[in-house]
Design a protein around this motif. Structure first.
Motif, PDB file in Angstrom:
ATOM      1  N   TYR A  95       0.822  -1.207   0.000  1.00  0.00           N
ATOM      2  CA  TYR A  95       0.000   0.000   0.000  1.00  0.00           C
ATOM      3  C   TYR A  95       0.859   1.261   0.000  1.00  0.00           C
ATOM      4  CZ  TYR A  95      -3.476   3.391   1.570  1.00  0.00           C
ATOM      5  OH  TYR A  95      -4.300   4.484   1.666  1.00  0.00           O
ATOM      6  N   ASN A 132       2.275   1.392  -3.598  1.00  0.00           N
ATOM      7  CA  ASN A 132       1.287   1.275  -4.679  1.00  0.00           C
ATOM      8  C   ASN A 132       0.225   2.361  -4.673  1.00  0.00           C
ATOM      9  OD1 ASN A 132       2.138  -0.939  -6.160  1.00  0.00           O
ATOM     10  ND2 ASN A 132       1.259  -2.387  -4.691  1.00  0.00           N
ATOM     11  N   ILE A 133      -0.228   2.755  -3.489  1.00  0.00           N
ATOM     12  CA  ILE A 133      -1.412   3.599  -3.442  1.00  0.00           C
ATOM     13  C   ILE A 133      -1.194   4.950  -2.763  1.00  0.00           C
ATOM     14  CG2 ILE A 133      -3.778   3.739  -2.588  1.00  0.00           C
ATOM     15  CD1 ILE A 133      -3.895   0.736  -3.061  1.00  0.00           C
ATOM     16  N   GLN A 186      -3.629  -5.686  -7.044  1.00  0.00           N
ATOM     17  CA  GLN A 186      -2.254  -5.330  -6.730  1.00  0.00           C
ATOM     18  C   GLN A 186      -1.832  -6.101  -5.491  1.00  0.00           C
ATOM     19  OE1 GLN A 186      -1.210  -2.805  -4.027  1.00  0.00           O
ATOM     20  NE2 GLN A 186      -2.900  -1.350  -4.127  1.00  0.00           N
ATOM     21  N   GLU A 237      -9.550   5.444  -3.936  1.00  0.00           N
ATOM     22  CA  GLU A 237      -8.218   4.898  -4.230  1.00  0.00           C
ATOM     23  C   GLU A 237      -8.260   3.954  -5.415  1.00  0.00           C
ATOM     24  OE1 GLU A 237      -7.060   2.922  -0.682  1.00  0.00           O
ATOM     25  OE2 GLU A 237      -6.448   4.772   0.327  1.00  0.00           O
ATOM     26  N   PHE A 286      -5.877   4.276  -8.566  1.00  0.00           N
ATOM     27  CA  PHE A 286      -4.919   3.224  -8.890  1.00  0.00           C
ATOM     28  C   PHE A 286      -5.135   2.727 -10.318  1.00  0.00           C
ATOM     29  CE2 PHE A 286      -3.366  -1.146  -8.994  1.00  0.00           C
ATOM     30  CZ  PHE A 286      -2.075  -0.960  -8.544  1.00  0.00           C
TER      31      PHE A 286
END
Lengths: 391, 400
Positions: A145, A148-149, A300, B263, B267
């Motif tokens: 996280y 990735n985010i 992911q 999110e 993403f």
């Protein structure tokens, strides 16, 4: 060597990765202290220090505590405190901002450490200067996280960190490469240490690689968009419509239960999909033993320990090509990889695996177990962790 | 029974004043049609209504609430000591503490003091909240069946499921926003004969708009409108946009949605590298929205759950081609390749394929589609039709 691990919370029993990491380091002779955001009454096998609390609604109480903590910190560590505040102001914070940063780091700054290691990259925010004023080195772990985010919502959030880092740990090469794209300088030493699994705790099935009827598919994970279970549910629908008798069990809980439950209802799969909630280790080994295929449809993934555990248990693993999963499974050797977010592709792959000769499936399951034992062993992880802080 | 010259008093109850856009629309439509509309609930904002709308709001602040409850109790006592006694006893019994006592009293007292003929509950979930207090009211009850409250909330909320099954048989009439949702409500024990399907409506003036149609083979500009929520299916739309991009289709896609971008969508946009094609705008007033719609070639509704999405009706009226999933009651508004495009739910490939189909269609075909869509709106989704539907509905409920 004294290591301070900075984490959001002290690891609970279930967080084997952190617990094991701390244990490994201790056994290798390191002096480990865990700094966490939250106080807790639990007993730990390591030194644990919680941050000073932040009260949202109790302004008076907060002010008193704030002032006393700042005074205490200035008295016990005057040099470090002034230096940290000075650095923060130089980096652009206001005076108040700098004092606030001192408050949130007051539980750490008074200790003598050789390393400050952030358990997630996000833990480093507003702590970038800490190690420098404490004469320690800065380490960080990339876990998913955080790389990735979080930066999508906060562009440039690690800019300051990149300038201060001494060493990087990532659970997969994928996350490391993503961090490079976020600006991590390539010359900072990097070690990949994958999660490990205690194979003794996961018994290899007596009939590895077998397929029963109805076909029993399993996924373990939080009910979150990240795991992309909606796509898996659509794949189950395709299988069912194609005449496959299938039961899909989802172990885990999370905020998107309603979303998934509705997907199951709308797809007419109430008989085929079971949400079994959160399960403990013993129950999970039992469910693994009673499943044929382990599916990880994630959108992911940093690495995914559950896939390792499923391989150790003798399940046939089908995973998406998201993030670190490509390092977890060798396509065609220890499992199968398919494109993420494509229900047709998942259904097709499951049919393909079902139609393989029994012997082929068995070999795949065996190879997976052997690779997990060899490449993802606790011993190996322990060695790598103890080396991490050495050089 | 009322004499014909007397107006029926309808309490349109959603809990809040003002309510959501479509409930405010309903209030407007009904108040122009000879009903007296009573509004109860918490007042969040000053609103201007016409003279047929009467507001009896419950104050939000605690001090004002205490004063309000005492005053309303006194009025009730003067009107009917018997009812006062009953009400006081019931509220006290249903309230765990003093705070809840005042909240419950604040809710029920104005309704008791201004008895409507029909108490029309806009959100089905409300039946679970104060069923015992509702029993104090000597009026008919109507419940609207819309969206999530029927379609999926009871799937995971077992106590809600139970409440529906227990109280639905006691309701005098149901208003369903679509045929599809009425079928869902029957599963929870709503009497089929008491359900009236009344479609919502759009403003007639939208029908006069005639924006340009998309030229065959040119870049296509798509738009979606609706809050950020998983049920809106924006993630499926983005999957479809990725397919279009991979296939070299030239397009842009705009999402108008209030609030922080989830999110998941952030993403996806990053992962698919479609930043240049996608634009997400944080909300927009309705008149600006209509202007923007007219600059786009197609309105896309990728939802997995809807009653009948009003924005689709608006686009159809305004002459913008629509593509919708076959969720909820959408097929009652859009017929595939007749008045728009219909794709299966949860299916990005189908969305992408249909967008390509649209691009390669001749302008004449698109004009035909738009004509048919306007005709559908003129036939099924006008203010007049909605008004007549409610007139009938309330008269039936009241006369029952």
């Amino acid at each position: 060597m004294r290591i301070g691990m900075v984490l959001p919370e002290a690891p609970q029993y279930s967080e084997t990765f952190f617990n094991y990491k701390i244990k490994c380091l201790k056994e290798s002779g390191y002096d480990v202290t865990v700094f966490s955001g939250k106080r807790s009454k639990n007993k730990y096998f390591y030194k644990h220090i919680a941050a000073y609390p932040v009260y949202k609604n109790k302004k008076f109480r907060q002010s008193i505590l704030f002032i006393s903590v700042i005074i205490k910190t200035f008295v016990t560590s005057p040099y470090r405190s002034v230096k940290l505040a000075g650095k923060e102001i130089k980096d652009g914070s206001s005076f108040i901002g700098a004092v606030k940063i001192l408050y949130m780091n007051a539980h750490i700054i008074t200790h003598n450490l050789d390393w400050i290691h952030f358990g997630y990259a996000t833990m480093s925010l507003n702590r970038e200067n800490l190690a420098e004023v404490m004469n320690a080195k800065t380490g960080v772990s990339f876990r998913g996280y955080d790389i990735n985010i979080y930066p999508l919502k906060n562009p440039g959030c690690y800019k300051k960190l990149w300038g201060k880092l001494d060493k990087v740990h990532s659970i997969s090469d994928y996350l490391y490469s993503k961090a490079l794209k976020l600006g991590l300088p390539g010359e900072i030493p990097y070690r990949k240490i994958s999660p490990a699994v205690d194979t003794a705790l996961f018994k290899f099935k007596s009939d590895p690689g077998s397929i029963k009827s109805p076909l029993r598919i399993l996924t373990i994970g939080r009910l979150s968009w990240i795991k992309n279970l909606e796509t898996a549910i659509s794949a189950i629908k395709i299988l069912k419509e194609g005449g496959t008798d299938v039961v899909y069990t989802i172990v885990g809980f999370g905020s998107e239960y309603e979303r998934l439950k509705f997907a199951v209802y709308q797809s007419g799969l109430e008989e085929n999909v079971i949400f079994s909630g959160k399960k403990d280790h013993k129950e999970i080994t039992k469910i693994m033993n009673e499943s044929d295929i382990y599916l990880q449809p994630s959108y992911q993934e940093g690495f995914c320990v559950s896939v390792l555990e499923a391989q150790a248990s003798g399940l046939l693993c089908i995973v998406s090509d998201a993030g670190g999963l490509k390092e977890n499974i060798i396509d065609g050797e220890t499992g199968w990889i398919m494109p993420k977010r494509d229900p047709e592709a998942i259904a097709e792959k499951i049919r393909e695996v079902m139609n393989l000769p029994e012997e082929k499936r068995k070999e795949t399951a065996k190879r997976a177990r052997i690779r997990v034992e060899k490449e993802f062993s606790l011993e190996d992880q322990k060695k790598k962790f103890s080396e991490f802080f050495k050089d | 029974m009322k004499r014909l010259s007397e107006k029926l008093k309808i309490a349109v109850y959603s809990g809040n004043i003002p309510s959501t856009t479509f409930i405010e629309n309903l209030i407007e439509v009904l108040s122009e049609d000879g009903f007296e509309i009573f509004l109860f609930g918490k007042k969040k904002k000053e609103m201007r209504y016409n003279e047929n709308v009467k507001l009896f709001p419950t104050p939000v602040s605690e001090i004002k609430l205490v004063y309000f409850v005492l005053k309303e109790f006194l009025i009730l006592f003067l009107k009917s000591p018997h009812l006062f006694k009953k009400c006081f006893g019931e509220v006290r019994e249903k309230s765990r503490n003093i705070k809840i006592f005042f909240r419950n009293a604040g809710f029920i007292l104005p309704v008791l003091n201004h008895q409507p003929d029909i108490f029309h509950i806009q959100w089905a979930k409300t039946v679970e909240q104060n069923p015992e207090l509702f029993r104090l009211l000597k009026c008919k009850f109507a419940v609207s069946l819309r969206g999530a409250h029927i379609n999926y909330s009871p799937l995971t909320d077992k106590s809600l499921d139970k409440a529906y099954r227990k109280y639905f048989p006691e309701i005098d009439g149901f208003h369903a926003v679509s045929e599809a949702i009425s079928a869902e409500a029957v599963k929870y024990g709503a009497d089929k004969n008491r359900i009236s399907v009344i479609h919502s409506s759009v403003k007639d003036e939208l029908l006069d708009l005639n924006p340009e149609v998309h030229k065959k083979g040119s870049k296509v500009e798509l738009i979606s409108v609706g809050r950020h929520h998983w049920k809106k299916g924006y993630h499926y739309a983005l999957d479809a946009m990725k397919i279009l991009k991979d296939e070299g289709v030239k397009f842009t896609y705009t999402i108008i949605a209030q609030g922080e971008i989830p999110e998941e969508l952030l993403f996806m946009i990053d992962d698919y590298k479609i930043e240049n094609e996608i634009r997400i705008i944080n909300g927009m007033p309705n008149d600006e929205l209509i202007d923007l719609l007219q600059t786009k070639h197609m309105l896309l509704l990728p939802s997995v759950e809807e009653g009948i999405a009003n924005v689709v009706l608006e686009a159809m009226a305004a002459g913008i081609p629509v593509m919708t999933t076959d969720c909820g009651g959408m097929k009652e508004a859009v017929a595939d390749r007749y008045s728009g495009y219909v794709v299966p739910v949860r299916n990005a490939r189908s969305i992408a394929a249909k967008v390509k189909e649209f691009i390669s269609e001749e302008s004449d075909v698109k004009r035909e589609l738009i004509r048919n869509a306007k005709m559908t709106v003129r036939k099924e989704f006008t203010r007049e039709k909605q008004r007549a539907g409610f007139r009938n509905f309330y008269e039936n409920v009241y006369g029952k």
